[in-house]
Design an enzyme around this catalytic site. Structure first.
Site, PDB file in Angstrom:
ATOM      1  N   HIS A   1       0.981  -1.163  -0.036  1.00 24.73           N
ATOM      2  CA  HIS A   1       0.015   0.018   0.183  1.00 24.73           C
ATOM      3  C   HIS A   1       0.942   1.202  -0.080  1.00 24.73           C
ATOM      4  O   HIS A   1       1.998   1.225   0.759  1.00 24.73           O
ATOM      5  CB  HIS A   1      -0.813   0.057   1.402  1.00 24.73           C
ATOM      6  CG  HIS A   1      -2.084   0.962   1.150  1.00 24.73           C
ATOM      7  ND1 HIS A   1      -1.839   2.311   1.355  1.00 24.73           N
ATOM      8  CD2 HIS A   1      -3.282   0.942   0.703  1.00 24.73           C
ATOM      9  CE1 HIS A   1      -2.878   3.093   1.253  1.00 24.73           C
ATOM     10  NE2 HIS A   1      -3.832   1.986   0.818  1.00 24.73           N
TER      11      HIS A   1
ATOM     12  N   GLU B   1      -3.535   2.215  -7.449  1.00 21.83           N
ATOM     13  CA  GLU B   1      -3.834   3.215  -6.474  1.00 21.83           C
ATOM     14  C   GLU B   1      -2.999   4.389  -6.715  1.00 21.83           C
ATOM     15  O   GLU B   1      -2.058   4.543  -6.084  1.00 21.83           O
ATOM     16  CB  GLU B   1      -4.043   2.750  -5.135  1.00 21.83           C
ATOM     17  CG  GLU B   1      -4.878   1.609  -4.863  1.00 21.83           C
ATOM     18  CD  GLU B   1      -5.142   1.570  -3.305  1.00 21.83           C
ATOM     19  OE1 GLU B   1      -6.475   1.464  -2.941  1.00 21.83           O
ATOM     20  OE2 GLU B   1      -4.402   1.603  -2.368  1.00 21.83           O
TER      21      GLU B   1
HETATM   22  C1  PEP Z   1      -6.675   3.278   0.212  1.00 19.69           C
HETATM   23  O1  PEP Z   1      -6.143   3.948   0.872  1.00 19.69           O
HETATM   24  O2  PEP Z   1      -6.422   2.059  -0.150  1.00 19.69           O
HETATM   25  C2  PEP Z   1      -7.926   3.942  -0.396  1.00 19.69           C
HETATM   26  C3  PEP Z   1      -8.376   3.635  -1.706  1.00 19.69           C
HETATM   27  O3  PEP Z   1      -8.464   4.936   0.209  1.00 19.69           O
HETATM   28  P1  PEP Z   1      -9.548   5.940  -0.086  1.00 19.69           P
HETATM   29  O4  PEP Z   1     -10.721   4.998  -0.717  1.00 19.69           O
HETATM   30  O5  PEP Z   1      -9.905   6.595   1.222  1.00 19.69           O
HETATM   31  O6  PEP Z   1      -9.079   6.937  -1.134  1.00 19.69           O
END
Ligand code: PEP
Length: 261
Positions: free
Chosen positions: A98, A170
């Protein structure tokens, strides 16, 4: 892996034990009339809540995930969590790499690669997070950064093992984490931005692994919420979502789950 859409909730260090139990019970109630057989849903509570959340999930199709784990199996590693223990607590998935682990705790792709192998060896499915920062995107390096994270984190992983891996794209700038976002704003990726990078990741996987690269589930993560989930999940190369903030509230998370049905 699965050809199913996979929706995961990452509760980070935001829900304590009682709150996690409350949240998972709320989720079970909110989803009880939904047929979840066509998709996969998991929640990732903190380590200390895993056992209670697993007990609450016993009769539910919702799966359990851990948010991190050690690259070691056992021994003198104070504060570390073994994949063996996660497995025995009922975890099916573990989130690795992450951006908060990479940026705040200095985890490198080399370290994440060791964790990936350790998880797979112990029969845990991996949700491998990748993504570029705002600065890396602004300097035209988004493809390079994501390709490097993929190639190092997946080093030594063979095509057959891919079925136990999900890639969560992400973009760091889209994550609803004001501490990591220099502007303090919440900026989800547009469907066009998400599609462009998901296509890039898909092409990278296919060129590296051949046809098996087409089977792997690609989750999008970064401010996915009830208002944008349907549109993001309708993109052919987006096969699921990794959800932070909106997964904390059972009603909101259920709306996102419904968008995938
Ligand atoms: C995350 O941290 O994996 C994430 C997607 O957070 P958010 O949905 O709050 O952006």
């Amino acid at each position: 892996m699965t050809n199913k859409v996979v929706i995961g909730g990452n509760w980070k260090m935001k829900l304590g034990i009682d709150e996690s139990i409350q949240s998972v019970k709320g989720l079970i109630v909110a989803t009880q009339n939904l047929d979840l057989s066509s998709i996969e849903v998991f929640v990732a509570p903190s380590f200390v809540s895993l056992s209670d959340v697993f007990t609450a999930l016993k009769a539910s199709p919702i799966k359990l995930a851990a948010q991190n784990m050690s690259e070691y199996v056992e021994g003198g590693y104070t504060g570390e969590i073994s994949p063996k223990w996660l497995k025995s607590l009922g975890c099916e998935y573990v989130i690795l790499g992450h951006s908060e682990r990479r940026r705040i705790f200095g985890e490198s792709s080399e370290l994440i690669n060791k964790k990936v192998h350790n998880a797979l060896t112990h029969d845990l499915k991996v949700v491998l997070c990748i993504g570029e920062t705002a600065e890396e995107r602004a300097s035209g390096r988004k493809e390079e950064v994501n390709a490097e994270q993929l190639s190092i984190s997946l080093k030594g992983v063979n095509a057959d093992q891919l079925k136990n891996i999900i890639i969560a794209y992400e973009p760091v700038w889209a994550i609803n984490s004001r501490g990591l976002n220099p502007t303090g704003d919440i900026i989800p990726a547009t469907p066009t931005q998400a599609e462009e990078m998901h296509n890039f990741v898909r092409n990278w996987l296919v060129s590296t692994y051949g046809e098996q690269g087409n089977q792997i589930c690609l989750q999008y993560g970064g401010s996915m919420q009830p208002s944008n989930a349907k549109e993001l999940l309708s993109i052919p190369s987006v096969n699921g979502g990794l959800v932070g903030t909106a997964s904390l509230k059972p009603e909101e998370f259920t709306e996102i789950i419904k968008s995938a049905l």
